[in-house]
Design a protein around this motif. Structure first.
Motif, PDB file in Angstrom:
ATOM      1  N   HIS A 167      47.231  26.287  55.271  1.00 43.20           N
ATOM      2  CA  HIS A 167      48.525  26.605  54.685  1.00 43.20           C
ATOM      3  C   HIS A 167      48.533  28.073  54.280  1.00 43.20           C
ATOM      4  CE1 HIS A 167      46.591  26.581  50.755  1.00 43.20           C
ATOM      5  NE2 HIS A 167      46.040  25.445  51.104  1.00 43.20           N
ATOM      6  N   ASP A 168      49.628  28.528  53.711  1.00 47.31           N
ATOM      7  CA  ASP A 168      49.727  29.942  53.337  1.00 47.31           C
ATOM      8  C   ASP A 168      49.814  30.152  51.825  1.00 47.31           C
ATOM      9  OD1 ASP A 168      52.243  28.970  52.915  1.00 47.31           O
ATOM     10  OD2 ASP A 168      53.278  30.561  54.006  1.00 47.31           O
ATOM     11  N   LEU A 169      49.217  29.242  51.057  1.00 48.09           N
ATOM     12  CA  LEU A 169      49.269  29.323  49.594  1.00 48.09           C
ATOM     13  C   LEU A 169      47.966  29.804  48.964  1.00 48.09           C
ATOM     14  CD1 LEU A 169      51.195  25.989  48.980  1.00 48.09           C
ATOM     15  CD2 LEU A 169      52.136  28.308  49.012  1.00 48.09           C
ATOM     16  N   THR A 229      38.929  20.499  57.216  1.00 48.99           N
ATOM     17  CA  THR A 229      39.855  19.391  57.443  1.00 48.99           C
ATOM     18  C   THR A 229      40.642  19.054  56.177  1.00 48.99           C
ATOM     19  OG1 THR A 229      38.138  17.749  56.979  1.00 48.99           O
ATOM     20  CG2 THR A 229      38.463  18.381  59.285  1.00 48.99           C
ATOM     21  N   CYS A 230      40.228  19.584  55.043  1.00 46.51           N
ATOM     22  CA  CYS A 230      40.935  19.355  53.784  1.00 46.51           C
ATOM     23  C   CYS A 230      42.286  20.065  53.844  1.00 46.51           C
ATOM     24  CB  CYS A 230      40.123  19.895  52.610  1.00 46.51           C
ATOM     25  SG  CYS A 230      40.993  19.811  51.022  1.00 46.51           S
TER      26      CYS A 230
END
Length: 72
Positions: free
Chosen positions: A22-24, A14-15
């Motif tokens: 995300h895609d980072l 959930t963080c």
């Protein structure tokens, strides 16, 4: 990004910094932790899967956790 998501051992999905959100990759999480003088939770999971009672994620806290739980 599949490799980073697969590698990540963080159970806090959930963080918003978790790579599954995300895609980072792990960069945002690591950056946040380093800015706070902390170690990412995945390092603690390398030592022991049960970190539920852990509240000190500082570098000193990591060293203590390691020394307290390492196997001889």
């Amino acid at each position: 990004m599949t490799n980073q998501k697969h590698f990540c051992t963080c159970t806090e999905t959930t963080c918003q910094l978790n790579p599954c959100n995300h895609d980072l990759g792990c960069d945002p999480c690591i950056r946040k932790n380093l800015n706070k003088g902390e170690i990412p939770g995945c390092f603690f999971h390398l030592i022991d899967d049960d970190t539920s009672q852990l509240h000190d994620f500082t570098i000193e806290g990591f060293v203590k956790f390691y020394m307290d739980t390492k196997k001889p």
